[in-house]
Design an enzyme around this catalytic site. Sequence first.
Site, PDB file in Angstrom:
ATOM      1  N   ASP A 165       0.886  -1.145  -0.061  1.00 28.43           N
ATOM      2  CA  ASP A 165       0.059   0.021  -0.134  1.00 28.43           C
ATOM      3  C   ASP A 165       0.811   1.323   0.031  1.00 28.43           C
ATOM      4  OD1 ASP A 165      -2.718   1.298   0.454  1.00 28.43           O
ATOM      5  OD2 ASP A 165      -1.621   2.094   2.285  1.00 28.43           O
TER       6      ASP A 165
ATOM      7  N   GLU B 154       1.222  -0.247  -4.996  1.00 28.09           N
ATOM      8  CA  GLU B 154       0.000   0.779  -5.287  1.00 28.09           C
ATOM      9  C   GLU B 154       0.827   2.172  -5.388  1.00 28.09           C
ATOM     10  OE1 GLU B 154      -3.592   3.158  -3.390  1.00 28.09           O
ATOM     11  OE2 GLU B 154      -1.691   2.541  -2.311  1.00 28.09           O
TER      12      GLU B 154
END
Length: 528
Positions: free
Chosen positions: A204, A230
């Site tokens: 993340d 991401e």
Amino acid sequence: MKKLGLLPLLFSLFLANVATADEVTPVRNGDGKVILLQGFHWNSSRNETETWYALLAHMAGQIGIDGFTAIWMPPPWKDTSSWVDSNSGTSGGGEGYFWRSFDKNSQYGTDEQLKTAATALNRAGVKVVYDVVPNHMDDTKGDVPLFPRGHGEWRHECDKCDDGDPFIDGNSDLNIKYASVFETFKKELINLRNNYGAMGLRFDFVRGYAPQNVDRWMNAFGNFQFCVGELWKGPSEYPADDWRSKASWQDALKDWSDRSRCTVFDFALKERMQNGSIAEWRHGLNANPDPAWRAAAVTFVDNHDTGYSPGRYGGQHHWPLPEELRNQAYAYILSSPGTPAVYWPDMYDWQRGELIRQLIKIRKDAGIKADSPIRFHTQYSGLVATTTGDRQSLVIALSSDLTKLPPGLTDPALIWDGGKIRLWSTAPEQPAVSVHFTCDYATTYPGQSVYAAGSTLELGAWDPGHAAPLTYNAQSKQWSGSIDVPAKQDIQWKCIVRNNDSSAAVRWQPGPNVSFTSGTASETRGTF
């Protein structure tokens, strides 16, 4: 034999080792055949009927039957945060992105339920990929036992402590450069592998820490396991003195992938889906001419952040794709290169599952991989492309005026949305070769040009309106041009003269068709 000095010898050995390492794992994309299901949405931690882990456990078999080979699980760590913003119509907390500890008893279910779900999924042939959040955590309830304040573990505790962007104001931002912080996460990632069935990781907010740290974590977790980052950061968000501020979305994504050796979500494609025409979807990372770039792309339509979710306030929906494009977007990512990721609500909540199942089967039958070749036929409206897999080639037409078809494309494998989506399976296409086309003695009037019309999609499949344009050379008084066509094909064609806007009559080269075999002939000539 000439002897090498010590330093040149060491340098040559170093280069050999680097080359060997790159050859072994250029990017950690599994076997290149991963089909990823995002196994949650923004409101999954608030599921009303049963815990989310319990739902995943009893859905495991169906997920495998549906064709998914991996599942992106929600963050497994305990998150007790909660917030509601009724003015903006959003709410959250408990999703794992503002976690408090490595305790696995979370709002998704208990520690034991997580283990049960992971075991069931792995047994169903669906590899478990955990969402991990190493950049930030919840420190709003006093001291955090894992990372006490005052020792350098936090971004604000020294100048330039971190090696990435701050999360919100940076106060809850961990300093990954600090050795004990890095090691604490490394041990937890290994724990997820050893005790919770982890066979891959999703990282993340990777803009918050150096990609080299991700590479180091993966070396410890499993050098050949799947990983994806991401990196949701457009060129305009980089400082003016950073080369990425003047680069493309693709460039920044590939740079991160190169340094982490992980795949990366294809926000270059997402940006074009949001802001461009369907024809411009060809500018995603997954369609780059270089296969190494395609291999690094994880394509998606929406996720828990960008799209809507079932439940309260419809979830985050920061960048949702309009409903009228969603079916076509799934048809594209599941028939083109890259590693496709399907969003849970689209598959199991919103009546899109049957389309996705058919697309997954067609993809698998064709043997499409992350780095498979793709060619775009830009003379047609919408998007028309050919992706070549190990066993078959797929031709896709989205919102296109493609009508006349070459041999082998008469029976579509799939028609959806009243023909807005059409997909054909055909024999594997050979790599493209460039052939030089020339038309002699063509007479034109103002507003007219000469084109090559023929049996392949590149030549319009005998449709004059989509024939390939040629260029006039005033010195030779010839019309000519180089056109990429599939190799090892028997191709027929003719020169034509028509108006540049496709109107009015078409004048065809007289006599029999011109024939050649691509790859054997590099030049071909027609004559009026």
